[in-house]
Design a protein around this motif. Structure first.
Motif, PDB file in Angstrom:
ATOM      1  N   UNK A 183       0.816  -1.224   0.000  1.00 44.29           N
ATOM      2  CA  UNK A 183       0.000   0.000   0.000  1.00 44.29           C
ATOM      3  C   UNK A 183       0.843   1.266   0.000  1.00 44.29           C
ATOM      4  N   UNK A 184       1.948   1.225  -0.729  1.00 43.96           N
ATOM      5  CA  UNK A 184       2.783   2.413  -0.872  1.00 43.96           C
ATOM      6  C   UNK A 184       3.029   2.626  -2.359  1.00 43.96           C
ATOM      7  N   UNK A 185       3.456   3.841  -2.730  1.00 43.23           N
ATOM      8  CA  UNK A 185       3.812   4.069  -4.129  1.00 43.23           C
ATOM      9  C   UNK A 185       5.237   4.607  -4.189  1.00 43.23           C
ATOM     10  N   UNK A 186       5.924   4.402  -5.324  1.00 42.64           N
ATOM     11  CA  UNK A 186       7.280   4.948  -5.459  1.00 42.64           C
ATOM     12  C   UNK A 186       7.300   6.456  -5.217  1.00 42.64           C
ATOM     13  N   UNK A 187       6.266   7.161  -5.699  1.00 36.76           N
ATOM     14  CA  UNK A 187       6.237   8.622  -5.533  1.00 36.76           C
ATOM     15  C   UNK A 187       6.187   8.991  -4.047  1.00 36.76           C
ATOM     16  N   UNK A 188       5.311   8.298  -3.298  1.00 37.94           N
ATOM     17  CA  UNK A 188       5.194   8.572  -1.863  1.00 37.94           C
ATOM     18  C   UNK A 188       6.524   8.364  -1.147  1.00 37.94           C
ATOM     19  N   UNK A 189       7.129   7.214  -1.411  1.00 37.72           N
ATOM     20  CA  UNK A 189       8.321   6.842  -0.650  1.00 37.72           C
ATOM     21  C   UNK A 189       9.515   7.703  -1.049  1.00 37.72           C
ATOM     22  N   UNK A 190       9.742   7.847  -2.353  1.00 41.11           N
ATOM     23  CA  UNK A 190      10.877   8.671  -2.782  1.00 41.11           C
ATOM     24  C   UNK A 190      10.640  10.130  -2.386  1.00 41.11           C
ATOM     25  N   UNK A 191       9.390  10.575  -2.467  1.00 40.95           N
ATOM     26  CA  UNK A 191       9.063  11.940  -2.030  1.00 40.95           C
ATOM     27  C   UNK A 191       9.438  12.157  -0.573  1.00 40.95           C
ATOM     28  N   UNK A 192       9.074  11.198   0.253  1.00 38.46           N
ATOM     29  CA  UNK A 192       9.387  11.272   1.682  1.00 38.46           C
ATOM     30  C   UNK A 192      10.906  11.239   1.909  1.00 38.46           C
ATOM     31  N   UNK A 193      11.585  10.409   1.145  1.00 35.72           N
ATOM     32  CA  UNK A 193      13.044  10.313   1.287  1.00 35.72           C
ATOM     33  C   UNK A 193      13.739  11.596   0.817  1.00 35.72           C
ATOM     34  N   UNK A 194      13.195  12.232  -0.221  1.00 36.04           N
ATOM     35  CA  UNK A 194      13.750  13.523  -0.657  1.00 36.04           C
ATOM     36  C   UNK A 194      13.607  14.564   0.449  1.00 36.04           C
ATOM     37  N   UNK A 196      13.258  14.038   3.645  1.00 36.46           N
ATOM     38  CA  UNK A 196      14.148  13.659   4.742  1.00 36.46           C
ATOM     39  C   UNK A 196      15.579  14.088   4.428  1.00 36.46           C
ATOM     40  N   UNK A 197      15.987  13.854   3.198  1.00 34.81           N
ATOM     41  CA  UNK A 197      17.326  14.248   2.762  1.00 34.81           C
ATOM     42  C   UNK A 197      17.529  15.746   2.973  1.00 34.81           C
ATOM     43  N   UNK A 198      16.549  16.540   2.533  1.00 29.71           N
ATOM     44  CA  UNK A 198      16.641  17.991   2.695  1.00 29.71           C
ATOM     45  C   UNK A 198      16.765  18.406   4.151  1.00 29.71           C
ATOM     46  N   UNK A 199      15.978  17.764   5.005  1.00 31.38           N
ATOM     47  CA  UNK A 199      15.955  18.139   6.420  1.00 31.38           C
ATOM     48  C   UNK A 199      17.267  17.785   7.122  1.00 31.38           C
ATOM     49  N   UNK A 200      17.855  16.677   6.725  1.00 31.80           N
ATOM     50  CA  UNK A 200      18.949  16.100   7.500  1.00 31.80           C
ATOM     51  C   UNK A 200      20.331  16.441   6.951  1.00 31.80           C
ATOM     52  N   UNK A 201      20.399  16.647   5.645  1.00 26.01           N
ATOM     53  CA  UNK A 201      21.686  16.739   4.967  1.00 26.01           C
ATOM     54  C   UNK A 201      22.705  17.701   5.604  1.00 26.01           C
ATOM     55  N   UNK A 202      22.322  18.958   5.900  1.00 19.44           N
ATOM     56  CA  UNK A 202      23.329  19.875   6.464  1.00 19.44           C
ATOM     57  C   UNK A 202      23.880  19.384   7.801  1.00 19.44           C
ATOM     58  N   UNK A 203      22.980  18.874   8.657  1.00 23.34           N
ATOM     59  CA  UNK A 203      23.425  18.395   9.961  1.00 23.34           C
ATOM     60  C   UNK A 203      24.301  17.153   9.804  1.00 23.34           C
ATOM     61  N   UNK A 204      23.944  16.325   8.842  1.00 26.87           N
ATOM     62  CA  UNK A 204      24.725  15.102   8.661  1.00 26.87           C
ATOM     63  C   UNK A 204      26.175  15.430   8.295  1.00 26.87           C
ATOM     64  N   UNK A 205      26.359  16.479   7.496  1.00 32.94           N
ATOM     65  CA  UNK A 205      27.731  16.860   7.140  1.00 32.94           C
ATOM     66  C   UNK A 205      28.565  17.119   8.385  1.00 32.94           C
ATOM     67  N   UNK A 206      27.948  17.797   9.360  1.00 33.01           N
ATOM     68  CA  UNK A 206      28.673  18.088  10.606  1.00 33.01           C
ATOM     69  C   UNK A 206      28.930  16.809  11.389  1.00 33.01           C
TER      70      UNK A 206
END
Ligand SMILES: [Zn+2]
Length: 534
Positions: A183-194, A196-206
């Motif tokens: 009951x998931x779609x590629x758009x939903x999951x990849x959208x959510x992962x995008x 998440x990437x945006x939210x986390x990326x700067x902090x992850x670099x540190x």
């Protein structure tokens, strides 16, 4: 329609119960006859769901305008069970055979390290603890990837076979099919992962820079020279241990099952009956991992663990009991088909949320006897360690999920292409340096890619939902601003929340609606960020 469901449950429920019981017996005793028995029932359940005629009937049902929500939901879920078992039986068999062949290679393969055969555990132990011999670390890391070469071609063959099945059933590829069956779609999951990437990326670099610095200090090398073999696990999926935080000493000599029982009782969730039915400690022949099983959807819930008195097992016991209370407190008035967790990731989220408590300062104070001062001193380090663990894991999930998407989109591109693509993802998301001229199927060394396809993303969704529940409980039930290290014990209202909002609904809603009803917001990475990015 109701008659169809009634007949379906009459057939499937006894089989599921028998399969669960046989698997339980097999896991506790190691008896090969019981494993065979469990496999036999599993096969019968699969065969039942492969019935083409009934599948088409269900599809017709779905075209009707079903007013009764519970009825409609049951038809949807039964339909999905059948949809997952359709297709040319020969092709299905080919897929199962190929997968078994690969798994067997994983099980029997022993890597070679400096001319000696070694187990995975020995390799992992070197990566975890070797602090002086960097050449040995490198050799161990390289050895951990040897299996990749052995199975890579088979894994791509398997991907092609899975795609063939998916296309024959009207899906674009297996990635889409597997998600839709959940009951998931590629758009939903990849959208959510995008997102998440945006939210986390700067902090992850540190965080990544911090980790490299810590390791450089530990190994007495420069942080610029940190390579993949300097991390503590072969894929850099787990974060790193902190020399300053040793939680095992607090759990030494403690009765972990009893701690878990008291903890759950303190929020009004009774696990006494679950523990009585469970198999908690090591035994000859017994399975070495842990799991939870709901035998009959009538209340016979059990966990299997191999408890030792350390922090990791405290996490695991709390985790498995999290699954168990979910099953125990499902609304027994729901129809059989809906009497299960809303989604794999929702029960995983509950389990993870409670598992995290093993590293909570208040929890350690209450159950391990830490003084106020000790708890206060250790809290910042504990938080940092958990944060590192989470962010590292989230980047790893990005790699696996995106790799799977690409592998099923273009399996024909071949081994070399994916060797390179894997490292592109690892460099982009994990910020790990690719060893010079590396061209090896390191991706195929991860067993999930072949044996547990298109599943990994659910671990990430579980962590996101865990943080979302944590935030809701902190704000609305405990009324605390401590959303980063929230202690979830000593408050009966917390248990009430879980029973009413999380457990009772079972599978009556699709996961997106369920999350919204339970937390007032749709599933998103905001709360995960609030908890683990400061
Ligand atoms: Zn779990």
């Amino acid at each position: 329609m109701r008659l169809f469901i009634e007949n379906y449950v009459k057939k499937v429920a006894p089989l599921v119960k028998k399969a669960n019981l046989a698997y339980w017996e097999a896991s506790v005793t190691g008896n090969p006859e019981k494993y065979k028995e469990a496999a036999k029932y599993e096969f019968e359940i699969a065969k039942l769901h492969s019935n083409r005629e009934e599948f088409l009937k269900l599809r017709e049902f779905l075209k009707e305008d079903i007013k009764d929500e519970l009825l409609k939901r049951q038809i949807v879920l039964i339909y999905l069970s059948y949809a997952g078992k359709q297709g040319d039986p020969n092709l299905v068999k080919q897929i199962i055979d190929k997968q078994n062949e690969i798994e067997e290679k994983f099980n029997t393969f022993r890597a070679e390290l400096n001319g000696k055969k070694v187990t995975d555990n020995e390799l992992k132990e070197i990566l975890r603890s070797e602090k002086k011999n960097m050449a040995l670390r490198k050799e161990a890391w390289l050895a951990s990837k040897q299996i990749g070469k052995v199975v890579a071609k088979d894994v791509l063959e398997l991907a092609k076979l899975r795609n063939k099945l998916a296309k024959s059933l009207g899906y674009k590829d297996y990635f889409e099919m597997a998600l839709k069956l959940q009951e998931q779609t590629p758009e939903e999951i990849i959208g959510l992962f995008d997102k998440l990437d945006n939210e986390i990326s700067p902090e992850y670099q540190k965080v990544k820079a911090d980790i490299d610095k810590m390791l450089a200090r530990r190994y007495k090398i420069s942080s610029k020279s940190i390579m993949p073999w300097h991390y503590e696990d072969p894929f850099f999926q787990e974060g790193i241990s902190f020399d300053s935080v040793n939680l095992d000493k607090y759990y030494k000599g403690k009765d972990l099952a009893n701690i878990a029982k008291d903890f759950y009782a303190s929020i009004g969730l009774d696990v006494t009956d679950i523990l009585e039915r469970s198999s908690l400690y090591e035994k000859e022949g017994k399975m070495q991992h842990a799991f939870c099983t709901d035998i009959d959807r009538e209340g016979d819930v059990r966990i299997l663990t191999n408890i030792k008195d350390n922090e990791s097992w405290m996490d695991t016991v709390l985790h498995e009991l999290g699954h168990a209370v979910y099953d125990k407190y499902l609304d027994k008035n729901l129809p059989y088909v809906l009497r299960e967790a809303c989604h794999t990731f929702t029960t995983e989220a509950v389990a993870m949320l409670f598992g995290r408590q093993s590293k909570n300062p208040e929890f350690l104070k209450k159950y391990c006897g830490l003084s106020d001062r000790e708890a206060k001193n250790i809290a910042p380090q504990l938080y940092k360690m958990q944060k590192f663990q989470q962010l590292v894991f989230s980047r790893w999930c990005q790699v696996v999920t995106r790799f799977e998407k690409e592998m099923y989109a273009h399996p024909e591109k071949g081994v070399d292409y994916f060797n390179n693509y894997w490292w592109q993802l690892k460099e982009k998301y994990q910020l790990i340096k690719k060893p010079k001229d590396r061209n090896n199927p390191d991706w195929a060394a991860k067993i999930h890619i072949s044996a547990y396809p298109v599943y990994y993303h659910n671990y990430m969704l579980g962590e996101l939902f865990a943080s979302q529940m944590n935030f809701y409980i902190a704000k609305n039930i405990i009324h605390t601003d401590n959303i980063k290290q929230t202690f979830l014990g000593d408050n009966k209202e917390i248990g009430k929340y879980f029973i009413e909002k999380i457990f009772k609904p079972g599978a009556r809603y699709r996961w997106d609606r369920f999350v919204k009803e339970a937390t007032g917001d749709e599933l998103n990475p905001k709360y995960y960020k609030l908890q683990f990015v400061d």
